[in-house]
Design an enzyme around this catalytic site. Structure first.
Site, PDB file in Angstrom:
ATOM      1  N   LYS A 197     -31.657 -42.548  -6.447  1.00  0.00           N
ATOM      2  CA  LYS A 197     -32.812 -41.814  -5.930  1.00  0.00           C
ATOM      3  C   LYS A 197     -33.383 -42.459  -4.688  1.00  0.00           C
ATOM      4  CE  LYS A 197     -34.743 -39.210  -9.772  1.00  0.00           C
ATOM      5  NZ  LYS A 197     -35.941 -38.987 -10.595  1.00  0.00           N
ATOM      6  N   LYS A 246     -24.021 -31.235 -10.546  1.00  0.00           N
ATOM      7  CA  LYS A 246     -24.919 -30.785 -11.604  1.00  0.00           C
ATOM      8  C   LYS A 246     -25.720 -29.549 -11.167  1.00  0.00           C
ATOM      9  CE  LYS A 246     -27.864 -33.332 -14.447  1.00  0.00           C
ATOM     10  NZ  LYS A 246     -28.569 -34.528 -14.908  1.00  0.00           N
ATOM     11  N   LYS A 273     -32.300 -27.736  -9.481  1.00  0.00           N
ATOM     12  CA  LYS A 273     -33.277 -26.852  -8.835  1.00  0.00           C
ATOM     13  C   LYS A 273     -33.374 -27.162  -7.346  1.00  0.00           C
ATOM     14  CE  LYS A 273     -37.388 -29.505  -8.913  1.00  0.00           C
ATOM     15  NZ  LYS A 273     -38.704 -29.538  -8.426  1.00  0.00           N
TER      16      LYS A 273
END
Ligand code: TRP
Length: 334
Positions: free
Chosen positions: A114, A198, A201
């Site tokens: 991240k 994956k 969103k």
């Protein structure tokens, strides 16, 4: 409590939950709720480890609760609340910041992913996020934690923290070592456009995912456009694994039905993609659209959603405060 097993899980507040969130987590929460005492938390404090627009954050927290209820979580059965409304989470997290080791956090792959190449600019919160997650779980002495595979390492850290706390403060068995319930078959629903990524969103293309609020027409279009192949569906897992897009469609079909992949392969072997897609479309429309409708209805009743959260927080607080009191004593905090 008749059953000493206690389930805890956290879900980040995102608006617009998709099929991956649903199959990977919430659908299983509903099944677990039938058998066990469960606590489901919308983890708003985790969300702010990266900047959130305040209005959006509120809206997303409420929409996540709406999605919980719409999929069948029952606030009278399970405890449903948002993390920040029970301040013991932050307090225990601080104590855990002092139990957990820098070396442990440095091994967390999710932080590395991240924070990317710009670690210096990441928030401190993002770095110590796994300690907060440990606090979420151990605050309730939860024994079972349904999570996706990507959270397994964080759960191991929670176990390490529990163990070190028990040892440092001479209280063997004080914190149970929480077990992951890694959601089987798939804990990963992949993008409809790229079977190696994956479902997310944040993917630019809305065609990559099925959202819980999608209309039947949208589902039809998206599955039609989903990446596929020209050869028929293979009859064994090994060949299927070489076709990630096909595997993904069959996996989704299997998971919605709560069946197993072998059975699905038997049903689909030798068939054309159009056959699989038609079946899957039908299934998704009947499973997802009623949920989407209910979510849309619920988000219009903000008062009700806030009331659900308040009541949940009250119940959570009772357990949390009692455990935190004992923790404070152990640590020597007056
Ligand atoms: N970190 C988890 C995620 O991003 C969410 C989470 C926070 C969680 N606290 C938790 C999951 C406690 C399980 C238990 O998905």
């Amino acid at each position: 409590m008749i059953n000493k097993k206690l389930v805890f899980s956290g879900v980040q507040p995102t608006g617009n939950l998709h099929l991956g969130n649903y199959l990977g987590a919430i659908k299983n929460f509903v099944l677990l709720q039938k058998e066990l005492n469960c606590i489901y938390c919308v983890v708003d404090l985790h969300a702010i480890t990266v900047f959130q627009n305040p209005k959006e954050l509120m809206k997303n927290t409420l929409e996540t609760v709406a999605s919980f209820i719409a999929t069948g979580l029952d606030p009278n059965k399970s405890i449903i609340f948002n993390q920040s409304s029970v301040s013991a989470h932050s307090e225990l997290a601080w104590i855990f910041n002092c139990v957990s080791r820098v070396g442990w956090l440095n091994r967390m792959t999710q932080f590395k992913d991240k924070a990317g190449s710009n670690k210096e600019k990441a928030s401190v919160g993002l770095y110590i996020y796994p300690n907060l997650m440990a606090a979420d779980i151990l605050l309730y002495k939860a024994t079972h934690v349904p999570v996706g595979a990507d959270q397994k390492q964080h759960l191991e850290l929670a176990r390490d923290i529990a163990q070190k706390f028990n040892k440092d403060f001479n209280c063997e068995d004080f914190f149970p070592l929480p077990e992951p319930l890694i959601l089987k078959n798939i804990s990963r629903v992949m993008s409809l456009r790229d079977g190696t990524k994956k479902m997310s969103k944040s993917d630019e293309s809305d065609y990559s995912r099925i959202n819980l609020k999608d209309s039947p027409d949208e589902i039809i279009k998206k599955i039609k456009k989903a990446k596929s192949g020209s050869e028929p569906i293979p009859d064994n897992l090994k060949s299927l694994e070489e076709k990630p897009e096909a595997l993904n469609l069959l996996n989704i079909y299997t998971e919605v039905l709560k069946s197993n992949l072998e059975k699905t392969i038997n049903e689909m072997a030798g068939k054309e993609y159009s056959f699989v897609k038609n079946k899957l479309t039908e299934l998704l429309i009947s499973e997802i659209c009623p949920i989407g409708k209910e979510i849309k209805k619920l988000i219009n009743d903000e008062t009700h959603l806030r009331e659900v959260l308040n009541k949940g927080a009250e119940k959570a607080r009772i357990i949390a405060e009692e455990n935190l009191k004992n923790v404070r004593e152990k640590v020597g905090l007056i």
